[in-house]
Design an enzyme around this catalytic site. Structure first.
Site, PDB file in Angstrom:
ATOM      1  CG  ASP A 339      -0.152  -0.049   2.532  1.00  0.00           C
ATOM      2  OD1 ASP A 339       0.769  -0.885   2.638  1.00  0.00           O
ATOM      3  OD2 ASP A 339      -0.457   0.736   3.447  1.00  0.00           O
ATOM      4  CD  GLU A 340      -1.160   4.877   2.823  1.00  0.00           C
ATOM      5  OE1 GLU A 340      -2.109   5.665   2.977  1.00  0.00           O
ATOM      6  OE2 GLU A 340      -0.412   4.544   3.754  1.00  0.00           O
ATOM      7  CB  VAL A 341       4.382   2.458  -3.420  1.00  0.00           C
ATOM      8  CG1 VAL A 341       5.775   2.778  -3.958  1.00  0.00           C
ATOM      9  CG2 VAL A 341       4.348   1.044  -2.844  1.00  0.00           C
TER      10      VAL A 341
END
Length: 747
Positions: A339-341
Site C-alpha cells: 500500500d501507499e507506495v
C-alpha cells in the site's frame, strides 16, 4: 482465574452492565428467536439470553435452570489435546462468570454430575481457511448436547454456552435454548498494528481470548512498517537491533503466540509491508533504499521510504527475510502490504526512472506489479498465498492473490471483477474512532462509499443536525451492487486498528467493545443484525469480556488517575458524555503531514485519549429522551437526574482542572456539556429562564458544528477542531427534548 481477574470484582461489573441494558430501554436482548413448541419449565422469570454474535437460529423462551457446579464431558468423538484444553478453559470462564467454582471433567461413573455430550468431526489441519465452524446446541436442565462439524464448532459452542450464563439473586443460572449456528463469512478478522506502538505478548493474548469469545478467526498482525520492525530475524539481525527500538517478539515468542491462537481456533496472518512503508527495514539495511542518503530527521519520511525494486540485491534481501518469516507462521496466507507506495521515490530517482524506461514500465504501478509478481513467486515456493492491500490491483497480479480492500467499495468490486478473493476492511477502520453503531450499520457487501462515517454523523447530530460535506474532492460515481458471482469471492472482512495514536495502555478500550459489534456483522446474517438492540446487548457483552480478562475500563481508570490523581470522579462524569473527534482529526501528526508542517510525535496523555468512541451513558440518555417524547412520561425523573448531574459538573470540573493542568484541554467540552444539559432541563420545564430557547439553540448549534468538523476525512483536513478534541454525545437526546413534537407540549 483468567489473567488474575477476581470473581468478586467481575460480578460487580456484570451486574452493572445488565442493569444498564435494562434501564436503557433498548428492547429485546437477543437475536430474533423462533418460539419453541415445547418450552421447558422456567427456573425464574423468563429473560432472553444475550449471545454475540447473534446465532443463525435461537429457540428459547428465556427459561433458565440453576447452574450445576459439577459437570462431566461425554465425548462422542475422542478429544484432541486442543479440545481438552478448550474444555478446561471453558470451565475456568464458567467459574468466573458464575461467581462460583464450576468443575468440568471427563465422563465418569458419578451420576451427580451434569452431562455435556460433545460430538465433532476431526480435521487434518486446524485452524485453516477451510475449517468447518457450524455447531448445534441443545441446552436443558437434564444436560447439554453440542454437535459440531469440526473443532472450531466445538470452540464456538462452548463460547455460546458461557454467554448463556447469568447471575440472579438466587445464584447463577443457565438459559435453556436450542441453537443452530454457522458463520456468514469464512474470514472474520482483526488487523492489529504493532509496528507504530508495540504490544506485549500478554496484551496480544488478551485480545486473542476476546476474539475467541466473539468467534473471530483471523488475527492479522501488521509486524513491520516505517515506524518499526517487530520480529527477531536471525538472518538480518540489524532489523531488531536498530529498527525495533528495543521492542520486538523473539522467534520463540512468535511460535508460542501462534500456538496460543491456534488453541482458540484463530489463524495468525503476518504482514511485512513492502515495497513501501519500509523505512524501518531500510534504516537497518539502507543499501536497498530507493533514495540515498535516507532522510532520518523528518518524521514524515517514516511513511515515504520505499525499497528499490530495480536492485537485484533487494530481491535477495526480501527472499531471505520472507522465507525466514514464513517459517514462523504456518498459515498459508502471507500479507506483503503493497500500500501507499510514494511514486516520487521511484520517478525522481534517476537510476530507477531510467530502469523503468528501459524495461517499458509506463507507471510506478507497473513497476510495483513486477515486484509483486516476483515476490509472489518466492512465497509460492514456500507454499504461501499472497495477500496485499488493494493498491496492488493497479496492474496485473498473480491469480488467487487475496486483495484486502481498504479504499472503498469500488476496489472491492474491481478485485471481484478480476476473479480475485477479497477481504473487506475499509468500512471497519476502528482508528477512525467512530461509534460501534456506525460500523454495525455497514454490511461487508455494502457498496455505499463512506457509509460508516455518514451513519456516525447522522446518529450523533440527530434529525435536525447538519453534516458538513467534502468541498475538496469530486463526487465519485456510485458503485453498483455486487453481482451474485462477485459476492462469492468476498471471503469476509476485518476490523482494523492502526496505532499511531493508540499505545498499549489504550489498546483494549480502543478495540472493545466495538470489535464485538463488528464481529457480529461478520458472523451473523443481515436479518439477525438488529441495530435497535445493539447497545443493550453490547453492554452485557462488554461486561462479560471485561470480566474474562479485558482491561478496557481498568486501563481507562489508570490513565485518568495519571491526569487527576485522587480526583477522578468529576472528569469521569464529563467523559461519560463525550467522545474523541473522529476520522483522524485526533491524529495530529497525520494532519501536520497533510499540511506540509513539521511532523511531531503526539502525546497520548489527554482526556481525548481516555474518552471512548461509545458512551453507554449517552446512549441510555438519548434512548430515554426519545421514549419520553413518544409518551413515556415516567422517564422524566431519570432524565432530570442525569441532566442535573451533567449541568452541575462543570463548576466542579473547573476546580479540579485548576489543580490538574492535564485536564485543561477539556474545559471547553465541560462548559458545552453543561450548556446542553441546561437546555435539556429547560425543555423539561426545570430551571427554565427567559430566553432559554435561544440559549438551547446556540448550545445545540455549537455542538453540531464541533461534530461536523470531523464528519469525514476530507472535512477534517480543512476544518478547525474543538479544543480538547472532544465532541458531545447527548445532542440527539437534548435535541429531541427541545424540539419534540406530540406528547407533552412546551408552554
Amino acid at each position: 482465574m483468567i489473567k488474575g481477574f477476581s470473581i468478586r470484582r467481575g460480578l460487580r461489573v456484570l451486574a452493572a452492565g445488565c442493569a444498564l441494558a435494562v434501564l436503557a430501554g433498548f428492547g429485546t436482548c437477543s437475536a430474533p428467536a423462533k418460539a419453541d413448541t415445547t418450552p421447558p419449565a422456567a427456573f425464574n422469570a423468563p429473560q432472553p439470553p444475550v449471545i454475540m454474535p447473534a446465532p443463525s437460529t435461537l429457540q428459547t423462551d428465556g427459561s433458565a435452570f440453576a447452574l450445576p457446579a459439577r459437570w462431566q464431558v461425554i465425548w462422542q468423538s475422542p478429544p484432541t489435546p486442543l479440545l481438552t484444553r478448550a474444555v478446561q478453559r471453558f470451565a475456568n470462564r464458567m467459574s468466573i462468570v458464575a461467581g462460583q467454582t464450576v468443575s468440568v471433567e471427563n465422563a465418569g461413573k458419578d451420576k451427580n454430575t451434569f452431562p455435556i455430550h460433545i460430538q465433532y468431526a476431526r480435521e487434518a489441519t486446524f485452524p485453516a481457511p477451510t475449517m468447518r465452524e457450524d455447531y448445534t446446541l441443545d441446552v436443558g436442565p437434564d444436560g447439554i448436547t453440542l454437535t459440531a462439524q469440526g473443532p472450531a464448532g466445538v470452540l464456538h459452542g462452548l463460547a455460546s454456552l458461557v454467554q448463556l450464563v447469568r447471575r440472579e439473586a438466587t445464584g447463577p443460572v443457565m438459559a435453556q435454548a436450542h441453537i443452530q449456528d454457522s458463520p456468514r463469512f469464512t474470514w472474520r478478522g482483526l488487523m492489529l498494528d504493532v509496528s507504530r506502538h508495540f504490544m506485549s505478548i500478554p496484551t496480544v493474548e488478551r485480545q486473542i481470548d476476546a476474539m475467541e469469545m466473539v468467534k473471530l478467526n483471523v488475527l492479522h498482525l501488521h509486524l513491520s512498517d516505517g515506524a518499526a520492525f517487530r520480529v527477531e530475524s536471525r538472518h538480518y539481525p540489524r532489523l531488531q537491533k536498530i529498527s525495533s527500538h528495543g521492542q520486538y517478539y523473539t522467534q520463540a515468542e512468535i511460535r508460542n503466540l501462534v500456538r496460543y491462537a491456534a488453541d482458540r481456533g484463530i489463524r495468525i496472518v503476518p504482514e511485512f509491508d513492502t515495497p513501501g512503508h519500509s523505512f524501518a527495514m531500510l534504516l537497518a539495511y539502507p543499501q536497498y533504499a530507493s533514495v540515498l542518503p535516507m532522510n532520518t530527521t523528518d518524521r514524515a519520511e517514516i511513511n515515504r521510504a520505499a525499497l528499490d525494486p530495480t536492485n537485484p540485491a533487494t530481491y535477495t534481501f526480501v527472499r531471505g527475510l520472507y522465507a525466514e518469516m514464513s517459517a514462523l507462521f504456518p498459515d498459508p496466507v502471507f500479507h506483503i502490504g503493497g500500500d501507499e507506495v510514494v511514486a516520487k521515490q521511484w520517478t525522481l530517482t534517476p537510476r530507477i526512472a531510467h530502469y523503468m524506461q528501459a524495461h517499458h514500465f509506463a507507471t510506478p504501478a507497473d513497476l510495483q506489479a513486477s515486484f509483486t509478481n516476483r515476490v509472489a513467486q518466492m512465497l509460492k515456493a514456500d507454499g504461501k498465498t499472497v495477500m496485499g492491500w488493494d493498491e496492488i490491483l493497479a496492474a496485473s497480479v498473480p491469480p488467487h492473490t487475496i486483495i484486502e480492500s481498504w479504499r472503498g467499495p469500488a476496489n472491492t468490486a474491481k478485485a471481484a471483477e478480476a476473479g480475485l478473493p477479497v477481504v473487506v476492511s475499509g468500512p471497519y477502520y476502528l482508528d477512525r474512532l467512530l461509534p460501534a453503531s456506525a460500523y454495525y450499520e455497514t454490511d461487508p457487501l455494502d457498496t455505499r462509499k463512506d457509509a460508516a462515517e455518514a451513519q456516525a454523523a447522522a446518529q450523533t447530530t440527530g434529525p435536525g443536525g447538519t453534516i458538513a460535506t467534502p468541498t475538496d474532492t469530486k463526487p465519485e460515481a456510485p458503485v453498483p451492487p455486487l453481482t451474485e458471482q462477485q459476492k462469492t469471492l468476498i471471503l469476509g472482512a476485518e476490523g482494523a486498528l492502526w496505532t499511531e495514536v493508540v499505545d498499549e495502555d489504550m489498546l483494549d478500550a480502543r478495540l472493545w467493545p466495538r470489535m464485538a459489534a463488528v464481529a457480529e456483522r461478520f458472523w451473523s446474517t443481515p436479518q439477525n443484525c438488529v441495530p435497535q438492540t445493539l447497545y443493550g446487548r453490547l453492554a452485557v457483552t462488554r461486561d462479560k469480556l471485561d470480566l474474562l480478562g479485558l482491561k478496557s475500563r481498568e486501563d481507562a481508570d489508570t490513565l485518568l488517575d495519571r491526569l487527576a490523581a485522587g480526583e477522578t470522579q468529576v472528569p469521569r462524569v464529563l467523559l461519560s458524555a463525550v467522545s474523541p473527534i473522529r476520522n483522524y482529526a485526533h491524529n495530529h501528526e497525520f494532519l501536520q503531514i497533510r499540511h506540509k508542517q513539521t511532523a511531531t510525535e503526539q502525546d497520548l496523555n489527554t482526556p481525548a485519549d481516555i474518552a471512548s468512541p461509545d458512551s453507554f451513558e449517552a446512549e441510555k440518555f438519548n434512548a430515554a429522551a426519545v421514549a419520553f417524547v413518544n409518551g413515556k412520561v415516567e422517564l422524566r425523573p431519570e432524565l432530570e437526574r442525569q441532566l442535573t448531574i451533567w449541568a452541575a459538573n462543570d463548576a466542579a470540573f473547573n476546580q479540579v482542572a485548576a489543580r490538574h493542568a492535564a485536564l485543561t484541554p477539556a474545559l471547553g467540552a465541560s462548559a458545552q456539556l453543561a450548556a446542553l444539559a441546561r437546555a435539556g432541563l429547560a425543555a423539561l420545564g426545570t430551571e427554565r429562564t427567559p430566553g432559554w430557547r435561544e440559549q438551547a439553540r446556540k448550545a445545540l448549534e455549537s455542538a453540531r458544528k464541533d461534530i461536523a468538523a470531523s464528519s469525514s476525512i476530507h472535512v477534517v483536513t480543512n476544518t478547525p477542531q474543538p479544543a480538547g478534541d472532544l465532541i458531545q454525545r447527548i445532542v440527539p437526546g437534548v435535541e429531541a427534548l427541545v424540539t419534540r413534537e406530540g406528547g407533552l407540549t412546551l408552554p
